[in-house]
Design an enzyme around this catalytic site. Sequence first.
Site, mmCIF file in Angstrom:
data_model
loop_
_atom_site.group_PDB
_atom_site.id
_atom_site.type_symbol
_atom_site.label_atom_id
_atom_site.label_comp_id
_atom_site.label_asym_id
_atom_site.label_seq_id
_atom_site.Cartn_x
_atom_site.Cartn_y
_atom_site.Cartn_z
ATOM 1 N N HIS A 55 0.812 -1.209 0.000
ATOM 2 C CA HIS A 55 0.000 0.000 0.000
ATOM 3 C C HIS A 55 0.851 1.267 0.000
ATOM 4 O O HIS A 55 0.520 2.247 -0.671
ATOM 5 C CB HIS A 55 -0.937 -0.015 1.208
ATOM 6 C CG HIS A 55 -2.056 -0.995 1.050
ATOM 7 N ND1 HIS A 55 -2.934 -1.305 2.063
ATOM 8 C CD2 HIS A 55 -2.454 -1.731 -0.007
ATOM 9 C CE1 HIS A 55 -3.814 -2.194 1.632
ATOM 10 N NE2 HIS A 55 -3.537 -2.467 0.383
ATOM 11 N N ARG B 66 14.926 -15.494 -15.711
ATOM 12 C CA ARG B 66 15.346 -14.088 -15.690
ATOM 13 C C ARG B 66 15.534 -13.551 -14.287
ATOM 14 O O ARG B 66 16.161 -12.515 -14.086
ATOM 15 C CB ARG B 66 14.341 -13.237 -16.457
ATOM 16 C CG ARG B 66 12.971 -13.186 -15.825
ATOM 17 C CD ARG B 66 11.991 -12.410 -16.681
ATOM 18 N NE ARG B 66 10.681 -12.354 -16.053
ATOM 19 C CZ ARG B 66 9.627 -11.795 -16.614
ATOM 20 N NH1 ARG B 66 9.730 -11.243 -17.790
ATOM 21 N NH2 ARG B 66 8.467 -11.782 -15.985
ATOM 22 N N GLU C 147 4.599 -15.097 -26.143
ATOM 23 C CA GLU C 147 5.586 -15.278 -25.080
ATOM 24 C C GLU C 147 6.222 -16.665 -25.114
ATOM 25 O O GLU C 147 7.323 -16.854 -24.612
ATOM 26 C CB GLU C 147 4.920 -15.077 -23.708
ATOM 27 C CG GLU C 147 4.331 -13.692 -23.516
ATOM 28 C CD GLU C 147 3.322 -13.645 -22.384
ATOM 29 O OE1 GLU C 147 3.603 -12.992 -21.371
ATOM 30 O OE2 GLU C 147 2.253 -14.275 -22.532
ATOM 31 N N CYS D 144 5.981 -5.449 -26.401
ATOM 32 C CA CYS D 144 5.904 -4.916 -25.041
ATOM 33 C C CYS D 144 7.151 -5.403 -24.281
ATOM 34 O O CYS D 144 7.931 -6.184 -24.795
ATOM 35 C CB CYS D 144 4.652 -5.411 -24.331
ATOM 36 S SG CYS D 144 3.131 -5.171 -25.273
#
Length: 759
Positions: free
Chosen positions: A373, A649, A615, A686
């Site tokens: 938050h 990754r 992907e 992207c």
Amino acid sequence: MTAPSDIDHGWAGSRRLLRLLRDLMKAGGSSQERLDRVVDLIAQHIVAEVCSIYAMRSGEVLELFASKGLKPAAVHMTRLKVNEGLVGLIAAQARPVALADAQGHPNFAYRPETGEEVYHSLMGVPIMRSGRVLGVLVVQNRTQRSYDEEEVEALETVAMVLAELLAGDRLLERTAGSGGGESELMPARLTGITLNQGIAIGVAVPHHRGIVISQVVAENPEAERQRLDAAMSEMRDALDAMLARQEVAVAGEHREVLETYRMFADDRGWRRRMHDAVRGGLTAEASVQKVQNETRARMASIKDPYLRARLADLEDLGNRLLHHLLGLDEKRREDLPEDMVLIANDLGPAELLDYDQNRLRAVVLEQGAPTSHVAIVARALQIPMIGRCEGIATQAGEGDPVIVDGESGQVLLRPSASVRSGFQESIANKKRQQAAYRAVRDLPSVTQDGQSVALLINAGLMIDLTHLGDAGAEGIGLYRTEVPFMIRDSFPGVETQADIYRRILEHAGDKPVVFRTLDVGGDKLLPYWRGSHEDNPAMGWRAIRIGLDRPALLRQQLRALLRAAVGQELYVKFPMISSVAEFSAARALLQREMDRETALGGALPKAVRVGTMMEVPALALQLHQLLPLCDFLSLGSNDLLQFLFAADRSNPRLARRYDPLSSAMLTLVRDIARQCEAQSVPFTVCGEMAGDPLEAMALLGCGVRRLSMTPSAVGPVKTMVRSLDVQALGDAINQFLTLPDHSIREPLRSYAIERNIAI
């Protein structure tokens, strides 16, 4: 000695014991003499043959500091590491232990110098203050005594009182120091994760509220209850005033976060536990402290990252209540430095708003997560923030110079003059670059040879949409719908989702928004969804695999998207598709929802465009079957790269082993771009490649004409695009890809420098 059964109502909540402890610690004598009297007093009232205090020393070692019943020679000689023995176990878990047969426990560690072999039962509790374990309080009996819950709770209360008294005496602080030494003043480089980007230079300001509880024993419980209720009411009014402030009044996830935080203040269970502590003989502020300690101990064993993150909210709320009880000023001190870098273990969302936003340059946390938050509020206020920076709270002293590099996730403590000068120049250069990028914001994204390149942004929160116009982007190429799901504590229903998507479309105006359906699983967990453990979650049950196995979830989301986009164009893409059959199944669910809305008399979007994420390399071998079925294609460079090279990754050993500018990766991209062009299917990249000017340049040379990136990358990439002859670059790329090198990065960089391409 009185038998345990003869004690009137056990000894839980004994106000007399608490008062005696308070008076004893105020009495004269050395610290050691007073501690010796403390253990003797506790042993008498608890009716135990042994009472011992272990203090935490540097190196996470617990030293026997005082004892009634164990051999005197063991004091200051017996030491246990955290998690060693029962005492070490209590310290490690920050939770009480009560055993009738302590020697039968697998963690029991026998120390012959103590003479404790004759004692069979043991009850111990952590001595905690402000979330830190200062030591352990232990009682032991010769007989196999079964300690009940009231006795455990009473010992916890005594330990809490003891912590306040000892902290005021500063005894444990001296014994638990960090070791000191000149090495602590040397420069240090710490790493964490970026919670909000940005670079800042300032001086460290450790987050503390100056809370000191001087009175722990209540003289008048009813008066304390009234004080507690009055402070609760005052706090709620102050929170309402905070929510009305201009910088947080606008709608968005940060607003929802703060409103949820405000609801915690009305929690009846929280208030009831504090009232119980007051009835047990504690002052109002000591009761708040006791409940905080109990909450920390209870939540310390929770593994779920979302639930652990909520502990920061509860800590903030408890500290805020203590401020009202103690009459402390809620406004930040006027003597705070003009360029402050806030250092904390963790923060609640409203706690961040207590600091002067004109002075606050950055925040560094020991904990924190991208969906916490406080991180969401920091992004709304554009404050650079780094989380999971281990050691920052102990290594950063007040007033230390600090450099926060939110681009790389690094914090430099006490940097040298040359390093500081280098970063100051970097900040100045960044400001000049930002001014240059703003100058091209409204200019067309067209190459020197007249090729148009669409630049879009990636988003995941409402606050990201404020950057759409600022960046000069043409739309949103990737809206990650899972992020709003991850910051809630329950799965949002159709109407709630539809409201979120409707607001996104309204903010975007006439610019397109491409919604990616839920990509959860792997490293993106929903707090209210308990999935099974997977050894390789990145290639496990995630994204469309969950959506097709649990079609009700996917159908609800598709229904919400259709309702939100009535009368507009709707773009939907499915993630982690690995076969044409999966795409067809997902598209069939969308069609089913469209037919359902029509049958119910509902309106539909004026057009629905359906695409998929590229992907999984297997899908690249099925393009001739896939492209006739989809309206657009998006390549997710991050996942595609790791799957192409079978390289995790997130593994630091492999982070730089496989370059996105390798011949294999770029050849695959080029082939996909050519097939999409032949079929007239829009193709967008992207991921991180699209936002790096050099890597984006390589993508353009491979035939890509649509790029989606972080908002901050649009300016640099557009500047590169406008300085580039893409036809000549394409010829050069084709030659570079014939090289046997690990990567074409350096040849490409040289090419750009020779031709004054802005990279």
